[in-house]
Scaffold this active site. Sequence first.
Site, PDB file in Angstrom:
ATOM      1  N   GLU A   1       0.951  -1.209   0.059  1.00 20.86           N
ATOM      2  CA  GLU A   1       0.054   0.109   0.027  1.00 20.86           C
ATOM      3  C   GLU A   1       0.830   1.230   0.044  1.00 20.86           C
ATOM      4  O   GLU A   1       1.824   1.127   0.675  1.00 20.86           O
ATOM      5  CB  GLU A   1      -0.990   0.068   1.299  1.00 20.86           C
ATOM      6  CG  GLU A   1      -1.911   1.030   1.528  1.00 20.86           C
ATOM      7  CD  GLU A   1      -2.705   1.234   2.716  1.00 20.86           C
ATOM      8  OE1 GLU A   1      -2.873   2.205   3.096  1.00 20.86           O
ATOM      9  OE2 GLU A   1      -3.188   0.049   2.856  1.00 20.86           O
TER      10      GLU A   1
ATOM     11  N   GLU B   1      -3.178  10.282   3.439  1.00 19.17           N
ATOM     12  CA  GLU B   1      -4.459  10.164   4.507  1.00 19.17           C
ATOM     13  C   GLU B   1      -4.558  11.436   5.095  1.00 19.17           C
ATOM     14  O   GLU B   1      -3.812  11.913   5.622  1.00 19.17           O
ATOM     15  CB  GLU B   1      -4.235   9.045   5.263  1.00 19.17           C
ATOM     16  CG  GLU B   1      -4.154   7.431   4.684  1.00 19.17           C
ATOM     17  CD  GLU B   1      -4.121   6.518   5.615  1.00 19.17           C
ATOM     18  OE1 GLU B   1      -5.223   5.949   6.101  1.00 19.17           O
ATOM     19  OE2 GLU B   1      -3.209   6.232   6.204  1.00 19.17           O
TER      20      GLU B   1
END
Length: 260
Positions: free
Chosen positions: A99, A103
């Site tokens: 990943e 964010e």
Amino acid sequence: MASESEVYSWEPHPLHPVGTEPLQEIAVDYCPEACLEERHAGEIHVTYDARGGARWRSKRRFRPGSAVATTIRAPAGDTSGLNYNIYLSSLEGSKDQDEIDFEFLGHDKRAVQTNYHVGGDGGREKIHALPFDSSDGFHHYAIAWDAAAIEWRVDGELVRREERREGEPWPEKPMYLYASVWDASYIADGAWTGTYHGRDAPYVCSYKDVRVPTGKDLVEEEEHQDADAADAPADDPEADAAADAAAAAEEEKDAGAGEV
């Protein structure tokens, strides 16, 4: 400011990385009624309210050596407790997923967190101050990655670059592009994203001009399936988010220690 890029060609248009094209089609993993795709405008809007949030994704994965990019307008108001994002993942919910992410942590709309995971292991968070309120308008976010380095850019400016070191793990799996809005306030008792109040709901996170790699970097998929059974209930996004967060909860509660 991070050092200059050698990983990927951002010319002649720094907001449209070479070898990318507009995202043509998405799938919605849960709560489709909270995700509005306006294809004529090239926009995707994810709403968080009493129904919960939603998560959309590309229908195909992309190989390393690629770039993804989009403009995002964060939700307005008191977003404490929420996590809204744009990220790449080999398979959401898989215990060995790779990943790479941006964010936004709802308690501070003038910052963004970057991170990457290899084989399900994260703990590489960095917090970056933004020279703007991310909810005031659309701003551009891009990720490029290959076998040697990862780069994160905001409004065309390089904010982070990680180079592969010999013997260290590295994200090498083909990855989908994902985005979601969810309540992360239960992680570390609110220390990560803050305490959710919901006083300004509904919250809408808008994505525009999403760019993904062209055909040569695609991995064709017959059918997408989340690896974690917690993703199954379409009307229970919190259960879905819990699957994402559980494995990373220990490193996330220490995210403040990784601020830069």
